[in-house]
Design a protein around this motif. Structure first.
Motif, PDB file in Angstrom:
ATOM      1  N   LYS A  37       0.991  -0.711   0.113  1.00 33.93           N
ATOM      2  CA  LYS A  37      -0.167  -0.173   0.000  1.00 33.93           C
ATOM      3  C   LYS A  37       1.395   0.974  -0.019  1.00 33.93           C
ATOM      4  O   LYS A  37       2.150   1.043   0.657  1.00 33.93           O
ATOM      5  N   ARG A  38       0.593   2.365  -0.408  1.00 31.70           N
ATOM      6  CA  ARG A  38       1.765   3.658  -1.167  1.00 31.70           C
ATOM      7  C   ARG A  38       0.768   4.892  -0.638  1.00 31.70           C
ATOM      8  O   ARG A  38      -0.546   4.626  -1.053  1.00 31.70           O
TER       9      ARG A  38
ATOM     10  N   THR B  11       5.544   3.292   1.238  1.00 30.20           N
ATOM     11  CA  THR B  11       4.994   1.985   1.027  1.00 30.20           C
ATOM     12  C   THR B  11       5.226   1.566   1.755  1.00 30.20           C
ATOM     13  O   THR B  11       6.672   1.057   2.334  1.00 30.20           O
TER      14      THR B  11
ATOM     15  N   SER C 193       4.434  -2.668   3.820  1.00 33.50           N
ATOM     16  CA  SER C 193       3.667  -3.697   3.438  1.00 33.50           C
ATOM     17  C   SER C 193       3.626  -5.056   4.718  1.00 33.50           C
ATOM     18  O   SER C 193       4.563  -4.681   5.101  1.00 33.50           O
TER      19      SER C 193
ATOM     20  N   LYS D  52      -3.928  -6.430   4.164  1.00 33.31           N
ATOM     21  CA  LYS D  52      -4.164  -5.088   3.260  1.00 33.31           C
ATOM     22  C   LYS D  52      -4.463  -3.749   3.616  1.00 33.31           C
ATOM     23  O   LYS D  52      -4.419  -2.964   3.396  1.00 33.31           O
TER      24      LYS D  52
ATOM     25  N   GLN E 283      -4.111  -0.071   4.718  1.00 29.60           N
ATOM     26  CA  GLN E 283      -4.010   0.825   4.059  1.00 29.60           C
ATOM     27  C   GLN E 283      -4.614   2.234   5.333  1.00 29.60           C
ATOM     28  O   GLN E 283      -4.185   3.470   5.375  1.00 29.60           O
TER      29      GLN E 283
END
Length: 160
Positions: free
Chosen positions: A3-4, A98, A100, A123, A127
């Motif tokens: 996620k970025r 970013t 992870s 995920k 976020q």
């Protein structure tokens, strides 16, 4: 899953915040606390039914202002790993962050299914953590709806 997000702050400030794992409960609301001891730390998480889960993490890579990576120690109760990286955003808009996350809850397939039912999806956690991180570092606080009677989810004990 990566996620970025772009944060309007320099990489050195963002890295400094993240490098002190004791800050992580501010942005990862499932964490109760993180105790740091050198390159190792003990993470304590909230779980349903007043169950507490803790595990030990070791930092496996650290490139100042660029990247931090961690993973559970071999015999930890929960296997988890993560990586956060910082890269200048285009046109001097700040820093691209970013994140992870990956974890394997205890209890095998049953534990994993229960975790997903409770919203413990790496995920989604990544976020949400990035949104909270951005708000905290850009604005100095994380906006909430708590104590807002007209807000979405009014009457629930949610912070977002």
């Amino acid at each position: 899953m990566l996620k970025r997000i772009t944060v309007k702050r320099p990489a050195d400030e963002l890295y400094a915040f993240w490098h002190d794992f004791r800050n992580l409960p501010q942005i990862m609301d499932y964490l109760e606390s993180v105790e740091v001891n050198g390159t190792r730390s003990r993470w304590k998480a909230k779980a349903p039914a007043n169950i507490s889960l803790d595990w030990e993490i070791e930092q496996v890579e650290d490139r100042p202002n660029e990247l931090i990576a961690w993973r559970s120690v071999k015999d930890a109760k929960m296997q988890a790993a993560g990586l956060v990286s910082f890269k200048p955003a285009p046109a001097e808009w700040g820093t691209e962050v970013t994140l992870s996350l990956d974890f394997d809850p205890p209890g095998g397939a049953i534990g994993e299914a229960a975790a997903k039912l409770m919203g413990a999806d790496p995920k989604l956690i990544a976020q949400k953590a990035l949104r909270r991180f951005k708000a905290l570092l850009e604005c100095g606080e994380i906006p909430t709806l708590k104590h807002q009677p007209a807000g979405r989810n009014a009457g629930r004990d949610n912070d977002e």
